[in-house]
Write an enzyme that holds these catalytic residues in place. Sequence first.
Site, PDB file in Angstrom:
ATOM      1  N   ARG A  82       0.818  -1.228   0.000  1.00 29.53           N
ATOM      2  CA  ARG A  82       0.000   0.000   0.000  1.00 29.53           C
ATOM      3  C   ARG A  82       0.847   1.270   0.000  1.00 29.53           C
ATOM      4  O   ARG A  82       0.456   2.279   0.599  1.00 29.53           O
ATOM      5  CB  ARG A  82      -0.959   0.049   1.205  1.00 29.53           C
ATOM      6  CG  ARG A  82      -1.992  -1.009   1.285  1.00 29.53           C
ATOM      7  CD  ARG A  82      -2.916  -1.114   0.086  1.00 29.53           C
ATOM      8  NE  ARG A  82      -3.533  -2.408   0.148  1.00 29.53           N
ATOM      9  CZ  ARG A  82      -3.021  -3.494  -0.438  1.00 29.53           C
ATOM     10  NH1 ARG A  82      -1.931  -3.405  -1.178  1.00 29.53           N
ATOM     11  NH2 ARG A  82      -3.601  -4.651  -0.328  1.00 29.53           N
ATOM     12  N   SER A 126     -10.400   0.163   3.457  1.00 30.29           N
ATOM     13  CA  SER A 126      -9.734  -0.152   4.724  1.00 30.29           C
ATOM     14  C   SER A 126      -9.176   1.112   5.358  1.00 30.29           C
ATOM     15  O   SER A 126      -8.500   1.903   4.696  1.00 30.29           O
ATOM     16  CB  SER A 126      -8.598  -1.135   4.493  1.00 30.29           C
ATOM     17  OG  SER A 126      -9.128  -2.358   4.033  1.00 30.29           O
ATOM     18  N   GLU A 144      -4.204   3.575   6.562  1.00 32.92           N
ATOM     19  CA  GLU A 144      -4.112   3.363   5.107  1.00 32.92           C
ATOM     20  C   GLU A 144      -4.749   4.569   4.409  1.00 32.92           C
ATOM     21  O   GLU A 144      -4.288   5.024   3.372  1.00 32.92           O
ATOM     22  CB  GLU A 144      -4.829   2.068   4.720  1.00 32.92           C
ATOM     23  CG  GLU A 144      -4.714   1.752   3.248  1.00 32.92           C
ATOM     24  CD  GLU A 144      -5.185   0.347   2.897  1.00 32.92           C
ATOM     25  OE1 GLU A 144      -4.925  -0.596   3.678  1.00 32.92           O
ATOM     26  OE2 GLU A 144      -5.828   0.197   1.841  1.00 32.92           O
TER      27      GLU A 144
HETATM   28  C1  LIG Z   1     -15.565   0.113  -1.175  1.00 32.80           C
HETATM   29  C2  LIG Z   1     -14.067   0.253  -1.228  1.00 32.80           C
HETATM   30  C3  LIG Z   1     -13.281  -0.883  -1.337  1.00 32.80           C
HETATM   31  C4  LIG Z   1     -11.886  -0.767  -1.367  1.00 32.80           C
HETATM   32  N1  LIG Z   1     -11.134  -1.907  -1.481  1.00 32.80           N
HETATM   33  C5  LIG Z   1      -9.795  -1.808  -1.547  1.00 32.80           C
HETATM   34  C6  LIG Z   1      -8.989  -2.992  -1.722  1.00 32.80           C
HETATM   35  O1  LIG Z   1      -9.476  -4.104  -1.828  1.00 32.80           O
HETATM   36  N2  LIG Z   1      -7.645  -2.841  -1.766  1.00 32.80           N
HETATM   37  C7  LIG Z   1      -7.045  -1.604  -1.680  1.00 32.80           C
HETATM   38  O2  LIG Z   1      -5.814  -1.526  -1.761  1.00 32.80           O
HETATM   39  N3  LIG Z   1      -7.792  -0.474  -1.510  1.00 32.80           N
HETATM   40  C8  LIG Z   1      -9.138  -0.553  -1.455  1.00 32.80           C
HETATM   41  N4  LIG Z   1      -9.882   0.596  -1.303  1.00 32.80           N
HETATM   42  C9  LIG Z   1      -9.218   1.902  -1.132  1.00 32.80           C
HETATM   43  C10 LIG Z   1      -9.013   2.722  -2.416  1.00 32.80           C
HETATM   44  O3  LIG Z   1      -9.971   2.409  -3.402  1.00 32.80           O
HETATM   45  C11 LIG Z   1      -7.612   2.505  -2.985  1.00 32.80           C
HETATM   46  O4  LIG Z   1      -6.636   2.977  -2.091  1.00 32.80           O
HETATM   47  C12 LIG Z   1      -7.391   3.208  -4.331  1.00 32.80           C
HETATM   48  O5  LIG Z   1      -6.120   2.854  -4.800  1.00 32.80           O
HETATM   49  C13 LIG Z   1      -7.513   4.717  -4.226  1.00 32.80           C
HETATM   50  O6  LIG Z   1      -7.729   5.239  -5.523  1.00 32.80           O
HETATM   51  P1  LIG Z   1      -8.290   6.719  -5.702  1.00 32.80           P
HETATM   52  O7  LIG Z   1      -8.199   7.072  -7.132  1.00 32.80           O
HETATM   53  O8  LIG Z   1      -9.618   6.852  -5.084  1.00 32.80           O
HETATM   54  O9  LIG Z   1      -7.191   7.507  -4.869  1.00 32.80           O
HETATM   55  P2  LIG Z   1      -7.385   8.757  -3.887  1.00 32.80           P
HETATM   56  O10 LIG Z   1      -8.145   8.357  -2.680  1.00 32.80           O
HETATM   57  O11 LIG Z   1      -7.874   9.921  -4.660  1.00 32.80           O
HETATM   58  O12 LIG Z   1      -5.858   9.024  -3.477  1.00 32.80           O
HETATM   59  C14 LIG Z   1      -5.165   8.081  -2.687  1.00 32.80           C
HETATM   60  C15 LIG Z   1      -3.672   8.451  -2.649  1.00 32.80           C
HETATM   61  O13 LIG Z   1      -3.137   8.340  -3.957  1.00 32.80           O
HETATM   62  C16 LIG Z   1      -2.611   9.592  -4.394  1.00 32.80           C
HETATM   63  N5  LIG Z   1      -2.958   9.753  -5.810  1.00 32.80           N
HETATM   64  C17 LIG Z   1      -4.180   9.622  -6.386  1.00 32.80           C
HETATM   65  N6  LIG Z   1      -4.109   9.821  -7.709  1.00 32.80           N
HETATM   66  C18 LIG Z   1      -2.811  10.093  -7.971  1.00 32.80           C
HETATM   67  C19 LIG Z   1      -2.087  10.413  -9.158  1.00 32.80           C
HETATM   68  N7  LIG Z   1      -2.683  10.489 -10.348  1.00 32.80           N
HETATM   69  N8  LIG Z   1      -0.760  10.648  -9.057  1.00 32.80           N
HETATM   70  C20 LIG Z   1      -0.118  10.572  -7.867  1.00 32.80           C
HETATM   71  N9  LIG Z   1      -0.738  10.289  -6.702  1.00 32.80           N
HETATM   72  C21 LIG Z   1      -2.072  10.049  -6.767  1.00 32.80           C
HETATM   73  C22 LIG Z   1      -3.260  10.664  -3.536  1.00 32.80           C
HETATM   74  O14 LIG Z   1      -2.418  11.800  -3.413  1.00 32.80           O
HETATM   75  C23 LIG Z   1      -3.418   9.889  -2.217  1.00 32.80           C
HETATM   76  O15 LIG Z   1      -2.209   9.896  -1.505  1.00 32.80           O
HETATM   77  C24 LIG Z   1     -11.282   0.509  -1.284  1.00 32.80           C
HETATM   78  C25 LIG Z   1     -12.092   1.651  -1.181  1.00 32.80           C
HETATM   79  C26 LIG Z   1     -13.459   1.535  -1.153  1.00 32.80           C
HETATM   80  C27 LIG Z   1     -14.296   2.786  -1.034  1.00 32.80           C
END
Ligand SMILES: Cc1cc2nc3c(=O)[nH]c(=O)nc-3n(C[C@H](O)[C@H](O)[C@H](O)COP(=O)(O)OP(=O)(O)OC[C@H]3O[C@@H](n4cnc5c(N)ncnc54)[C@H](O)[C@@H]3O)c2cc1C
Length: 264
Positions: free
Chosen positions: A139, A189, A259
């Site tokens: 992560r 998470s 996380e």
């Molecule tokens: C219902 C649900 C289920 C989930 N299940 C999982 C799972 O099974 N496994 C898991 O690992 N996570 C899970 N997650 C958490 C989440 O979806 C992940 O962490 C995902 O990778 C975040 O993507 P995001 O685009 O929403 O990122 P954001 O929440 O927008 O950002 C997260 C981080 O990434 C950085 N970031 C985002 N985009 C960029 C970019 N383009 N360049 C550089 N940095 C960037 C941000 O600065 C921040 O630090 C879940 C979330 C939900 C709501």
Amino acid sequence: MNTVIDFQTPDEVSDYVRSVPADDFYILGRGSNSLINPDSIVPTVIRMAADAVVPEINGTRVRLGAGMPMNRLQDFALKQGLSGLEFAAGVPASLGGMVAMNFGCWGRSMSDFVTGIQVVDDRGEIRWLTVDAAQFSYRTSVFHQKKWMVVAAELELTTSDSETVRTAMLANIHTRIEKQPLRDKTFGSIFKNPPGHYAAQLLESAGLKGRQWGAIQLSDRHANFLLNSGGARYSDTIQVLELLRSTVQSVANIELELEVKIFK
Ligand SMILES: Cc1cc2nc3c(=O)[nH]c(=O)nc-3n(C[C@H](O)[C@H](O)[C@H](O)COP(=O)(O)OP(=O)(O)OC[C@H]3O[C@@H](n4cnc5c(N)ncnc54)[C@H](O)[C@@H]3O)c2cc1C
């Protein structure tokens, strides 16, 4: 309220990064793992637009834009008969966020598929990073140390057929619905699993599963998911997160690491 800028091209990101101080903006994807202070002194949130980069396919190797939402990415893989990303079906994330977080579950993570990452670095330079340079681990990645924006990523998938890919996606969504509050407002998470433990189990053993604080509840389905039934404020959420962390610390003597990303 923060200003949100959705960029269409790496050049636009580059021009922006060169023109403002680094403290002026946060980088975000779909926000599915982020808690954002609406009263933050940081004025701007920047994102890649969902359709910013046209997908390119070269056999099983695909180049996709960082803003691409997971549901669109799943549709794309389905149509092309490409397998690999079914493990992420149903999650409301963007490709860029999944790369930055090294998204993973069920023994798979994004680093198993990423072969290259196009970034705009903190000096506004557009360049491709190798997988080694991305420093993927559980992560986390280099994007948590450096303010570099992922604008596109290249993934190596495997050939399959649409029906097989669809079946795997639906099975995974079904498993998630059974085990996680997928339809509620959550950020996935809350805490990372400490070595040798599951955060959900530690929270449950500390008697916190299902507990409610106003509009905030620790899910009674999965104890590492926090639900917002509507109206939960940033400051309330921060307090609950601290309470969860300190309770597990005093009951199990284990320090939980967030996380969820907090944008103060
Ligand atoms: C219902 C649900 C289920 C989930 N299940 C999982 C799972 O099974 N496994 C898991 O690992 N996570 C899970 N997650 C958490 C989440 O979806 C992940 O962490 C995902 O990778 C975040 O993507 P995001 O685009 O929403 O990122 P954001 O929440 O927008 O950002 C997260 C981080 O990434 C950085 N970031 C985002 N985009 C960029 C970019 N383009 N360049 C550089 N940095 C960037 C941000 O600065 C921040 O630090 C879940 C979330 C939900 C709501």
